[in-house]
Scaffold this motif. Structure first.
Motif, PDB file in Angstrom:
ATOM      1  N   HIS A 282     -15.806  -6.450   9.641  1.00 60.11           N
ATOM      2  CA  HIS A 282     -14.573  -7.251   9.540  1.00 60.11           C
ATOM      3  C   HIS A 282     -15.022  -8.709   9.717  1.00 60.11           C
ATOM      4  O   HIS A 282     -14.788  -9.323  10.756  1.00 60.11           O
TER       5      HIS A 282
ATOM      6  N   ARG B  99      -8.745  -5.203   2.118  1.00 52.50           N
ATOM      7  CA  ARG B  99      -8.921  -4.339   3.296  1.00 52.50           C
ATOM      8  C   ARG B  99      -8.764  -2.898   2.831  1.00 52.50           C
ATOM      9  O   ARG B  99      -7.859  -2.585   2.056  1.00 52.50           O
TER      10      ARG B  99
ATOM     11  N   PRO C   5      -2.983  -0.825   6.985  1.00 56.47           N
ATOM     12  CA  PRO C   5      -2.072  -1.756   7.672  1.00 56.47           C
ATOM     13  C   PRO C   5      -2.786  -2.963   8.297  1.00 56.47           C
ATOM     14  O   PRO C   5      -3.942  -2.875   8.698  1.00 56.47           O
ATOM     15  N   SER C   6      -2.058  -4.052   8.365  1.00 54.95           N
ATOM     16  CA  SER C   6      -2.589  -5.280   8.970  1.00 54.95           C
ATOM     17  C   SER C   6      -1.420  -6.205   9.287  1.00 54.95           C
ATOM     18  O   SER C   6      -0.446  -6.254   8.535  1.00 54.95           O
ATOM     19  N   THR C   7      -1.531  -6.921  10.366  1.00 51.98           N
ATOM     20  CA  THR C   7      -0.587  -8.019  10.636  1.00 51.98           C
ATOM     21  C   THR C   7      -1.346  -9.345  10.532  1.00 51.98           C
ATOM     22  O   THR C   7      -1.110 -10.150   9.639  1.00 51.98           O
ATOM     23  N   ARG C   8      -2.302  -9.552  11.439  1.00 50.72           N
ATOM     24  CA  ARG C   8      -3.000 -10.828  11.512  1.00 50.72           C
ATOM     25  C   ARG C   8      -3.812 -11.155  10.264  1.00 50.72           C
ATOM     26  O   ARG C   8      -3.725 -12.253   9.721  1.00 50.72           O
ATOM     27  N   THR C   9      -4.622 -10.212   9.821  1.00 54.11           N
ATOM     28  CA  THR C   9      -5.559 -10.548   8.748  1.00 54.11           C
ATOM     29  C   THR C   9      -4.791 -10.874   7.463  1.00 54.11           C
ATOM     30  O   THR C   9      -5.057 -11.887   6.812  1.00 54.11           O
TER      31      THR C   9
ATOM     32  N   PRO D 133      -9.189  -9.105  19.608  1.00 52.32           N
ATOM     33  CA  PRO D 133      -8.889  -9.284  18.174  1.00 52.32           C
ATOM     34  C   PRO D 133      -7.435  -8.946  17.860  1.00 52.32           C
ATOM     35  O   PRO D 133      -6.916  -9.353  16.825  1.00 52.32           O
ATOM     36  N   LEU D 134      -6.784  -8.182  18.756  1.00 55.97           N
ATOM     37  CA  LEU D 134      -5.413  -7.694  18.569  1.00 55.97           C
ATOM     38  C   LEU D 134      -5.367  -6.777  17.330  1.00 55.97           C
ATOM     39  O   LEU D 134      -6.191  -6.944  16.444  1.00 55.97           O
ATOM     40  N   PRO D 135      -4.482  -5.822  17.217  1.00 58.49           N
ATOM     41  CA  PRO D 135      -3.382  -5.589  18.130  1.00 58.49           C
ATOM     42  C   PRO D 135      -3.840  -4.966  19.456  1.00 58.49           C
ATOM     43  O   PRO D 135      -4.835  -4.262  19.500  1.00 58.49           O
TER      44      PRO D 135
ATOM     45  N   GLN E 215     -12.866 -11.601  11.051  1.00 61.57           N
ATOM     46  CA  GLN E 215     -12.538 -11.537  12.483  1.00 61.57           C
ATOM     47  C   GLN E 215     -13.681 -12.186  13.277  1.00 61.57           C
ATOM     48  O   GLN E 215     -13.455 -12.913  14.245  1.00 61.57           O
TER      49      GLN E 215
END
Ligand code: CP
Length: 317
Positions: free
Chosen positions: A144, A115, A62-66, A275-277, A147
């Motif tokens: 990463h 990823r 899972p990823s949102t930002r990347t 870096p979030l989340p 990031q």
């Protein structure tokens, strides 16, 4: 002469693969940040740099930002994107090897972003397609790199340079791949000093500490004691997915919560990064504080990925 040097650096990045930040020299990283600065100043100028190019976006975790920042970066460059965020929808579910997947992707895409939850996977993928630009978007607890590029661009942009800062890294320093990458990379710039803030169970690994220059860091378990000394406070999430024991996670997850009261002890020019989340480690009441830059940081992530994709494809300035 400066222009000739930067042209040579750009030419040297075409077709390269980025598995960990150490794959690129400091001068090459600076050339990516300079291009990102130009894009930030005038984003529309880059609108057709990658026209006609395709990026494969392969997210086995899972990823949102990347994922979204890579995909929006490619689209903002005028390129197009295909891929998956659920490997069950690809022939991986039929037992296809990663090496075969890589060779097939190289038939269709100009650049690939991967990823994966397993350490070393991005390298294996990249080795299967030499000559194709491949970017590691996070491989388990290992690296990463984009990031780190995001973090460095944020520091450079907001504090003027990546040199000479006192950086407090707080939370899960044991499993935090973004923290390890950032510390290793900031050590390639001059005069940075680190304060590692964690409970003893989540300390920086011994092997990692042994690689750092003597006198470049101190360790503490008290954020209150050191927050007033910092230029940068880099908060991190306690990584539930890396724990074997759920009870241990529950015991440690809320050890540090940055709130308004703690921020009162910090300098007015300190910045708070993450870096979030996030989960609970930064109270939402801190978001309105101008020193909280983690949402800006996520946006810098898109710009630095635009610059990186352009350099690896050899397009644009
Ligand atoms: N910072 C980061 O890697 O976020 P995602 O896991 O949402 O991509």
């Amino acid at each position: 002469m400066a222009d000739q040097n930067s042209d040579a650096l750009s030419a040297g990045l075409v077709g390269r693969q980025l598995i960990e930040p150490g794959d690129f020299s400091v001068a090459e990283l600076e050339s990516i940040f300079e291009l990102a600065d130009q894009i930030i100043a005038d984003p529309k100028t880059a609108g057709d740099w990658a026209k006609g190019r395709l990026m494969a976006s392969l997210f086995y975790e899972p990823s949102t930002r990347t994922r979204f920042s890579f995909e929006s970066a490619m689209m903002r460059l005028g390129g197009r994107v295909f891929g998956f965020d659920d490997p069950k929808t690809s022939s991986v579910s039929k037992g296809e090897t990663l090496m075969d997947t890589a060779k097939i992707i190289s038939c269709y895409a100009d650049i690939a972003v991967i990823r994966h939850p397993k350490e070393g996977t991005a390298k294996l993928f990249a080795q299967s397609v030499p000559g194709m630009p491949v970017i590691n978007a996070g491989d388990g607890g290992h690296e990463h790199p984009t990031q780190t590029l995001t973090d460095l661009l944020t520091i450079r942009h907001l504090l003027g340079s990546c040199d000479g800062h006192t950086i407090g890294l707080c939370g899960d320093l044991l499993f935090g791949r973004t923290i390890h990458s950032l510390v290793k990379t900031l050590n390639r710039w001059k005069g940075n000093r680190f304060i590692f803030i964690s409970p003893k169970e989540l300390r920086m690994p011994e092997y990692f500490l042994s690689m750092l220059p003597e006198g470049s860091y101190i360790e503490t378990d008290s954020l209150d004691d050191v927050i007033g000394d910092l230029d940068i406070l880099y908060m991190s999430r306690v990584q539930r997915e890396r724990f074997v024991n759920e009870e241990e996670y529950i015991r440690l997850k809320d050890v540090y919560i940055l709130d308004k009261k703690k921020m009162k002890k910090a300098r007015q020019d300190m910045i708070v990064m993450h870096p979030l989340p996030r989960v609970n480690e930064i109270a939402t009441e801190v978001d309105a504080d101008p020193r909280a830059v983690y949402f800006k940081q996520a946006k810098f992530g898109m710009y630095v990925r635009m610059a990186l994709i352009s350099k690896l494809l050899g397009v644009g300035r």
